[in-house]
Enzyme design. Structure first.
Site, PDB file in Angstrom:
ATOM      1  N   GLY A 132       0.940  -1.145   0.061  1.00 21.96           N
ATOM      2  CA  GLY A 132       0.068  -0.069   0.183  1.00 21.96           C
ATOM      3  C   GLY A 132       1.052   1.167   0.088  1.00 21.96           C
ATOM      4  CG  ASP A 187       4.006 -15.543  -5.120  1.00 26.52           C
ATOM      5  OD1 ASP A 187       4.468 -16.261  -4.281  1.00 26.52           O
ATOM      6  OD2 ASP A 187       2.723 -14.939  -4.963  1.00 26.52           O
ATOM      7  CG  MET A 230       4.303 -18.191   0.388  1.00 28.66           C
ATOM      8  SD  MET A 230       5.310 -16.536   0.708  1.00 28.66           S
ATOM      9  CE  MET A 230       4.496 -16.038   2.530  1.00 28.66           C
ATOM     10  NE  ARG A 232      -1.114 -12.040  -2.723  1.00 32.57           N
ATOM     11  CZ  ARG A 232      -0.117 -11.491  -2.791  1.00 32.57           C
ATOM     12  NH1 ARG A 232       0.307 -11.096  -3.942  1.00 32.57           N
ATOM     13  NH2 ARG A 232       0.415 -10.952  -1.818  1.00 32.57           N
ATOM     14  CG  MET A 344       9.886 -20.817   8.127  1.00 30.25           C
ATOM     15  SD  MET A 344       9.794 -22.546   8.982  1.00 30.25           S
ATOM     16  CE  MET A 344      11.579 -22.949   8.821  1.00 30.25           C
ATOM     17  CB  ILE A 345      10.068 -20.627   1.514  1.00 33.83           C
ATOM     18  CG1 ILE A 345       8.740 -20.174   0.826  1.00 33.83           C
ATOM     19  CG2 ILE A 345       9.636 -22.363   1.824  1.00 33.83           C
ATOM     20  CD1 ILE A 345       8.168 -20.801  -0.370  1.00 33.83           C
TER      21      ILE A 345
HETATM   22  N1  ADP Z   1      -1.776  -0.914  -9.716  1.00 35.36           N
HETATM   23  C1  ADP Z   1      -0.971   0.006  -8.747  1.00 35.36           C
HETATM   24  N2  ADP Z   1      -0.768   1.049  -9.040  1.00 35.36           N
HETATM   25  C2  ADP Z   1       0.164   1.861  -8.104  1.00 35.36           C
HETATM   26  N3  ADP Z   1       0.695   1.317  -7.290  1.00 35.36           N
HETATM   27  C3  ADP Z   1       0.519  -0.195  -7.008  1.00 35.36           C
HETATM   28  C4  ADP Z   1      -0.424  -0.802  -7.785  1.00 35.36           C
HETATM   29  N4  ADP Z   1      -0.525  -2.039  -7.354  1.00 35.36           N
HETATM   30  C5  ADP Z   1       0.454  -2.178  -6.216  1.00 35.36           C
HETATM   31  N5  ADP Z   1       1.075  -0.877  -6.149  1.00 35.36           N
HETATM   32  C6  ADP Z   1       1.926  -0.678  -4.869  1.00 35.36           C
HETATM   33  O1  ADP Z   1       3.156  -1.285  -5.171  1.00 35.36           O
HETATM   34  C7  ADP Z   1       3.616  -1.717  -3.822  1.00 35.36           C
HETATM   35  C8  ADP Z   1       3.714  -3.210  -3.716  1.00 35.36           C
HETATM   36  O2  ADP Z   1       2.845  -3.846  -4.179  1.00 35.36           O
HETATM   37  P1  ADP Z   1       2.417  -5.436  -3.739  1.00 35.36           P
HETATM   38  O3  ADP Z   1       1.219  -5.901  -4.717  1.00 35.36           O
HETATM   39  O4  ADP Z   1       2.048  -5.172  -2.271  1.00 35.36           O
HETATM   40  O5  ADP Z   1       3.656  -6.177  -3.866  1.00 35.36           O
HETATM   41  P2  ADP Z   1       4.391  -6.734  -5.241  1.00 35.36           P
HETATM   42  O6  ADP Z   1       4.959  -5.567  -5.851  1.00 35.36           O
HETATM   43  O7  ADP Z   1       5.607  -7.740  -4.546  1.00 35.36           O
HETATM   44  O8  ADP Z   1       3.455  -7.564  -6.063  1.00 35.36           O
HETATM   45  C9  ADP Z   1       2.522  -1.378  -2.642  1.00 35.36           C
HETATM   46  O9  ADP Z   1       3.125  -0.190  -2.055  1.00 35.36           O
HETATM   47  C10 ADP Z   1       1.371  -1.112  -3.713  1.00 35.36           C
HETATM   48  O10 ADP Z   1       0.827   0.218  -3.207  1.00 35.36           O
HETATM   49  O1  FBP Z   2       1.649 -11.657   4.553  1.00 33.43           O
HETATM   50  P1  FBP Z   2       2.130 -10.927   3.183  1.00 33.43           P
HETATM   51  O2  FBP Z   2       3.533 -10.279   3.420  1.00 33.43           O
HETATM   52  O3  FBP Z   2       1.337 -10.082   2.730  1.00 33.43           O
HETATM   53  O4  FBP Z   2       2.659 -11.737   2.100  1.00 33.43           O
HETATM   54  C1  FBP Z   2       2.026 -12.926   1.466  1.00 33.43           C
HETATM   55  C2  FBP Z   2       2.089 -13.204   0.341  1.00 33.43           C
HETATM   56  O5  FBP Z   2       3.193 -12.556  -0.267  1.00 33.43           O
HETATM   57  C3  FBP Z   2       3.944 -13.472  -1.365  1.00 33.43           C
HETATM   58  O6  FBP Z   2       5.109 -14.035  -0.950  1.00 33.43           O
HETATM   59  C4  FBP Z   2       4.092 -12.618  -2.687  1.00 33.43           C
HETATM   60  O7  FBP Z   2       4.315 -11.467  -2.407  1.00 33.43           O
HETATM   61  P2  FBP Z   2       4.390 -10.524  -3.496  1.00 33.43           P
HETATM   62  O8  FBP Z   2       3.064 -10.026  -3.999  1.00 33.43           O
HETATM   63  O9  FBP Z   2       4.967  -9.107  -2.701  1.00 33.43           O
HETATM   64  O10 FBP Z   2       5.339 -10.868  -4.600  1.00 33.43           O
HETATM   65  C5  FBP Z   2       2.751 -14.454  -1.576  1.00 33.43           C
HETATM   66  O11 FBP Z   2       3.429 -15.667  -1.941  1.00 33.43           O
HETATM   67  C6  FBP Z   2       1.990 -14.395  -0.205  1.00 33.43           C
HETATM   68  O12 FBP Z   2       0.595 -14.729  -0.719  1.00 33.43           O
HETATM   69 MG    MG Z   3       2.700  -9.397  -6.189  1.00 31.26          MG
END
Ligand code: ADP
Ligand code: FBP
Ligand code: MG
Length: 546
Positions: A132, A187, A230, A232, A344-345
């Site tokens: 976020g 993932d 993991m 999602r 853990m992974i």
């Molecule tokens: N569609 C989007 N537009 C702008 N920022 C985003 C969007 N989706 C996610 N983010 C931001 O990217 C960051 C990481 O997103 P997240 O889904 O939690 O993890 P990851 O990048 O690992 O998939 C967060 O700070 C989130 O607010």
């Molecule tokens: O509990 P958290 O930190 O939100 O993370 C859980 C999720 O993070 C992950 O490791 C993937 O994370 P990202 O979306 O940041 O790549 C998933 O496998 C899992 O569902």
């Molecule tokens: Mg992601």
């Protein structure tokens, strides 16, 4: 204005033949092609360029890590810092504390080679992370106020979407700031790239849980070991951990639906396998079977701060269901052990091969930003380091502007259950696919008409949607592949067209005279090479076909 690359004096590279990458070098997205198939999408090859865009003394870089943890984050941070410092003599590098929100709500962390020297031996990220908090204008204000001109953003699919938005805002404000992404996620759900860093480490660590489950299961009569891993939306970790282990009897992933009761169902298979071997191991990805859980628990959908689906514990649920089934039916006494190694992974340091991979990704990102590229993600494509555009390739000098389809941020990488790899898994575990003819047809249809980007195999006659141009009074009709269709859609998003109308895979575009005449026409022609794209400028004129 460009400068000669300081690396030309670097003793490490003086012996490397053709060290500087030629500006026009590219890497194809698809290396397996059919005879007569189109050239397909190519990405810029990563690496140092002869000329750099930034004077080293003027570079002010920052690094941010976002999203969930992943093995190798610290290695990437280390290598960006050391790469900037040792290769380019840059010494103003800041760490943004705690993900995107750290840009505007926290102090920064100065990063030097000394500070990062041994961080690659630790899990996590020394600069913190969060979900976020992506406030584009506050983030770009912070970049502008601090005089930052290189932004390195390490994160997964969500982060790369956020990076693309930052990049757009930077461009809108006319700032000379390079925005470079480094893809992170255990993932492995980021498209285009071969795999994401940390994935190998996670798969390796998962072996320990699977081994434990196997030892527990084979030590008792009718022992069942359940391991939740993991994943999602994508089941890559579960699939690869299963393939690596050989002790797994059943692997369940989000992409492949399954059912419990009745003929051909999961309970029937468990009973069969226990009768055959006396024990079994089940690996389940956390995103698998969520629809079944939703049905049985009837709870509302919840999201995390980034908008990702919050998952219910499918491992616990399935363990309970299996136990309940065997107890209720008095079929056989089973002993079930549930192991949940999820965090853990991912909370461990990266293994040797991921460390090397992280180094290459980080160095490529540094070379790209120094050369003046922006709006790209550094990624491995077919074993080569490349620069993959977030959406538009755009050179910071504003002299080169090449439009491209949205890539890294377009869709999620998922296991394709009609692909060879999943077939290999099924034949290795000898498990049922749980798919009826209807499911298979659906999966194949999904493959052919995905919502996201396809990767070039799709220029086949049988599933080409139609493109219809109405240009003034002249009608241009053509067939094109999904890839090009999506390219046009990306253009539509950029509002380069007027009055778009899209329905059932066909596009109807009403264009301005100037649009079709100008650069867009050239770009369209470039991108639609080999797809039977035709332009009639005038109904009497012969079609120009590419
Ligand atoms: N569609 C989007 N537009 C702008 N920022 C985003 C969007 N989706 C996610 N983010 C931001 O990217 C960051 C990481 O997103 P997240 O889904 O939690 O993890 P990851 O990048 O690992 O998939 C967060 O700070 C989130 O607010
Ligand atoms: O509990 P958290 O930190 O939100 O993370 C859980 C999720 O993070 C992950 O490791 C993937 O994370 P990202 O979306 O940041 O790549 C998933 O496998 C899992 O569902
Ligand atoms: Mg992601």
């Amino acid at each position: 204005m460009t400068y000669p690359n300081p690396l030309r004096f670097n003793p490490a590279y003086s012996v490397v033949k053709q060290y500087f990458v030629h500006l026009d070098d590219s890497v194809p997205q698809k290396i397996v092609v059919h005879k007569d198939s189109p050239r397909g999408v190519h990405f810029r090859r990563a690496g140092p360029r002869q000329k750099v865009y930034f004077n080293s003394d003027e570079v002010h870089a920052c690094i941010v890590t976002c999203g969930g943890l992943c093995p190798g984050l610290n290695t990437v941070i280390r290598e960006i810092v050391c790469g900037l410092y040792h290769m380019y003599g840059v010494n103003k590098i800041l760490g943004i504390d705690g993900g995107y929100r750290g840009f505007y709500s926290k102090n920064t962390i100065p990063l030097t080679p000394k500070v990062v020297n041994d961080i690659h031996k630790r899990g996590g990220t020394i600069i913190g992370t969060s979900r976020g908090g992506h406030d584009t204008s506050k983030i770009v204000d912070s970049i502008q106020d601090r005089g930052i001109n290189q932004v390195y953003i390490i994160g997964g699919d969500g982060t790369q979407k956020g990076a693309a938005v930052i990049y757009e805002e930077v461009r809108r404000r006319g700032l000379k700031v390079a925005v470079a992404g480094i893809p992170k996620t255990i993932d492995n759900d980021i498209p285009v790239i071969d795999k994401s860093f940390g994935f190998d480490t996670a798969v390796e660590e998962a072996q320990r849980a699977i081994n434990a489950a196997h030892v527990e299961a084979e030590s008792t009569e009718n022992g069942v070991g359940v391991v939740k891993l993991m994943g999602r939306y994508s089941g890559f970790i579960a699939m690869y951990a299963t393939l690596a282990s050989r002790d797994v009897d059943l692997c369940l992933i989000p992409e492949s639906p399954f059912y419990l009761e009745g003929e051909g169902g999961l309970f029937e298979f468990v009973e069969k396998r226990l009768k055959e071997s006396g024990h079994m191991v089940i690996v389940i990805a956390e995103g698998a079977g969520q629809e079944l859980l939703a049905e049985s628990l009837q709870s509302a959908d919840q999201k995390d701060a980034s908008g990702n689906k919050l998952l219910r514990d499918v491992g616990l649920w399935i363990s309970h269901k299996i136990k309940e089934h065997f107890a209720k039916n008095h079929k056989m006494d089973i002993t079930l052990k549930y192991i949940d190694p999820t965090y853990m992974i991912r909370a461990i340091p990266s293994n040797a091969s991921d460390n090397v991979y992280c180094t290459l990704l980080a160095q490529s990102a540094v070379h790209g930003a120094m050369a003046g590229y922006t709006g790209f993600t550094s990624g491995l494509v077919n074993g080569r380091q490349t620069y993959i555009p977030f959406n538009l390739k755009y050179h910071i000098t504003l002299t080169i502007c090449i439009l491209n389809v949205q890539r890294i941020t377009e869709k999620q990488n998922m296991v394709v259950i009609t692909d060879r790899m999943w077939a290999r898994l099924l034949s290795s575990t000898n498990q049922p696919s749980f798919l009826g003819p209807k499911d298979l047809a659906e999966a194949k249809k999904q493959e052919e008409h995905p919502t996201g980007l396809l990767d070039g195999e799709n220029c086949k006659e049988d599933h080409q949607p139609e493109l219809l141009f109405i240009f003034e009074k002249n009608i241009v009709w053509s067939k094109l592949c999904w890839q090009c269709y999506l390219f046009i859609k990306a253009l539509l998003k950029q509002k380069l067209w007027k009055q778009p109308y899209s329905d059932h895979g066909s596009l109807l575009l009403v264009l301005d005279n100037d649009f079709l005449k100008g650069r867009v026409r050239t770009i369209l022609k470039e991108h639609l090479v080999g797809c039977g794209f035709a332009v009639f400028r005038d109904s009497r004129e012969k079609a120009t076909t590419t």
